[in-house]
Design an enzyme around this catalytic site. Structure first.
Site, mmCIF file in Angstrom:
data_model
loop_
_atom_site.group_PDB
_atom_site.id
_atom_site.type_symbol
_atom_site.label_atom_id
_atom_site.label_comp_id
_atom_site.label_asym_id
_atom_site.label_seq_id
_atom_site.Cartn_x
_atom_site.Cartn_y
_atom_site.Cartn_z
ATOM 1 N NE ARG A 123 -3.885 0.644 1.977
ATOM 2 C CZ ARG A 123 -5.097 0.758 2.526
ATOM 3 N NH1 ARG A 123 -5.281 1.514 3.589
ATOM 4 N NH2 ARG A 123 -6.126 0.102 2.019
ATOM 5 C CG HIS A 150 -8.482 0.126 -2.649
ATOM 6 N ND1 HIS A 150 -7.683 -0.957 -2.293
ATOM 7 C CD2 HIS A 150 -9.172 0.463 -1.525
ATOM 8 C CE1 HIS A 150 -7.891 -1.235 -1.016
ATOM 9 N NE2 HIS A 150 -8.790 -0.406 -0.529
ATOM 10 C CD GLN A 153 -13.217 -1.955 -0.276
ATOM 11 O OE1 GLN A 153 -12.351 -1.857 0.572
ATOM 12 N NE2 GLN A 153 -14.396 -2.507 -0.014
ATOM 13 C CG ASP A 238 -13.545 6.415 -1.022
ATOM 14 O OD1 ASP A 238 -13.503 6.287 0.219
ATOM 15 O OD2 ASP A 238 -12.532 6.360 -1.745
ATOM 16 C CB CYS A 278 -13.951 1.260 0.204
ATOM 17 S SG CYS A 278 -13.354 2.961 0.337
ATOM 18 N NE ARG A 306 -10.173 -5.212 0.887
ATOM 19 C CZ ARG A 306 -9.438 -4.174 1.292
ATOM 20 N NH1 ARG A 306 -10.025 -3.096 1.775
ATOM 21 N NH2 ARG A 306 -8.122 -4.184 1.180
HETATM 22 N N1 NVA Z 1 -9.976 6.775 -1.355
HETATM 23 C C1 NVA Z 1 -9.594 6.352 -0.031
HETATM 24 C C2 NVA Z 1 -9.817 4.892 0.136
HETATM 25 C C3 NVA Z 1 -9.481 4.369 1.505
HETATM 26 C C4 NVA Z 1 -9.663 2.881 1.638
HETATM 27 C C5 NVA Z 1 -8.144 6.703 0.227
HETATM 28 O O1 NVA Z 1 -7.314 6.522 -0.671
HETATM 29 O O2 NVA Z 1 -7.840 7.196 1.315
HETATM 30 N N1 CP Z 2 -11.203 0.001 2.680
HETATM 31 C C1 CP Z 2 -9.927 -0.047 3.103
HETATM 32 O O1 CP Z 2 -9.001 -0.320 2.346
HETATM 33 O O2 CP Z 2 -9.778 0.202 4.434
HETATM 34 P P1 CP Z 2 -8.401 0.407 5.224
HETATM 35 O O3 CP Z 2 -7.823 1.720 4.779
HETATM 36 O O4 CP Z 2 -8.804 0.411 6.669
HETATM 37 O O5 CP Z 2 -7.485 -0.720 4.898
#
Ligand code: NVA
Ligand code: CP
Length: 322
Positions: A123, A150, A153, A238, A278, A306
């Site tokens: 990540r 992502h 997800q 989101d 998500c 997930r």
């Molecule tokens: N769009 C959000 C998704 C988090 C799971 C982010 O990148 O923070």
């Molecule tokens: N939806 C998701 O990826 O959550 P986290 O940021 O908690 O991993």
């Protein structure tokens, strides 16, 4: 003491391993539509086995390295728990605790980490970082969120839709909010899972124009949430400010004020429409507290999936790696 004699010298095996071109999962486009549907089916089957207590632990001794340059609850817990449930081990690596945070090149880190583990999850910020890591990794690499995509997800979202409503092929999906990493993965999903996607975002917060253009046969961008939600089978949103955009929160809150998924918006969707998020969510911003806390929401199951979807993904990639 006797040792079994390896078929090839260790240095030969190590060299072969480092020359391997493993299969990665950086976006949904890395799998074919048929493979994705199969993976979702497998995730549901593994979920049933998990509940029934008949789960296998086929990956004893296998190690997953989890590189987190951004925060996480769901992704970390689901990958770590999932790997343990498959019989393997997961290792948490952060920039603060590794040399990645002190500037060791991602390419060098990829060679080293992948020489010692069986699969990697990353990540990070720029999608190119995940791509560079994968290009220098001798084991499969999973994108667990970048600024652009992502895909994990989406596996959970597609599994959740299939479990509640059957195939999503031919259905219409409405994305409300930022043209962000999740929105981009929904665009890829529209192609791979064969649905129509209507995106409603404020002016200036549109998804990547090239990605939209490449999928213009099924993806439409508007600035009108009500029109986009009309008759939709699934409505998705989101956060307004993603990780790394915290300083834009106030400005974004003003721009996105009319882009909340709430009961009024859902009344325009199909009568049996689902809504997803998500998570983490901001009640009262992108989604109303009423919808978040509704007893029949699938959002919690979406999060739980997930775990099951990624176990199916790990299984697929590890079996392909041999
Ligand atoms: N769009 C959000 C998704 C988090 C799971 C982010 O990148 O923070
Ligand atoms: N939806 C998701 O990826 O959550 P986290 O940021 O908690 O991993």
């Amino acid at each position: 003491m006797s040792h079994s004699i390896p078929k090839e010298a260790p240095e030969q095996a190590s060299q072969q391993r480092s020359q391997r071109r493993p299969r990665h999962f950086l976006t949904l486009l890395d799998f074919t539509p048929a493979e994705l549907v199969q993976l979702i089916d497998r995730a549901s089957a593994m979920k049933r086995e998990h509940y029934a207590g008949t789960e296998q632990r086929p990956f004893h001794g296998k190690v997953l390295a989890m590189i987190f340059e951004k925060s996480s609850t769901r992704t970390r817990v689901s990958f770590e728990a999932g790997m343990a449930q498959l019989g393997g081990h997961a290792m948490f690596l952060s920039p603060e605790s590794t040399q990645l945070g002190r500037g060791e090149p991602v390419e060098d880190s990829a060679r080293i980490v992948s020489s010692m583990v069986d699969i990697v999850m990353i990540r990070t910020y720029g999608h190119d970082i995940a791509e560079r890591f994968a290009a220098h990794s001798s084991v499969p690499v999973i994108n667990a969120l970048t600024d652009d995509f992502h895909p994990c997800q989406l596996l959970a979202d597609m599994q959740t839709y299939a479990e509640h409503r059957g195939s999503i092929a031919g259905r219409s999906v409405c994305w409300v909010g930022d043209g962000n990493n999740m929105c981009h993965s929904y665009i890829n999903a529209a192609r791979q899972f064969d649905f129509e996607l209507r995106i409603a975002c404020p002016q200036g917060f549109e998804p990547n124009a090239e990605l939209v253009a490449a999928n213009r046969d099924r993806v439409h961008v508007t600035h009108e949430p009500a029109a986009a939600a009309e008759g939709a089978d699934l409505v998705v949103t989101d956060v307004w400010a993603s990780m790394g955009q915290e300083q834009e929160q106030a400005e974004r809150a003003a721009a996105f004020a009319d882009f909340q998924v709430n009961a009024e918006l859902m009344s325009r969707a199909a009568p049996d429409a689902l809504y997803m998020h998500c998570l983490p969510a901001h009640r009262g911003e992108e989604i109303s507290a009423q919808l978040m806390d509704a007893p029949d929401t699938v959002i919690w199951e979406e999060a739980e999936n997930r775990l099951h979807a990624q176990k199916a993904l790990i299984e697929t990639l590890l079996l392909a790696a041999g």
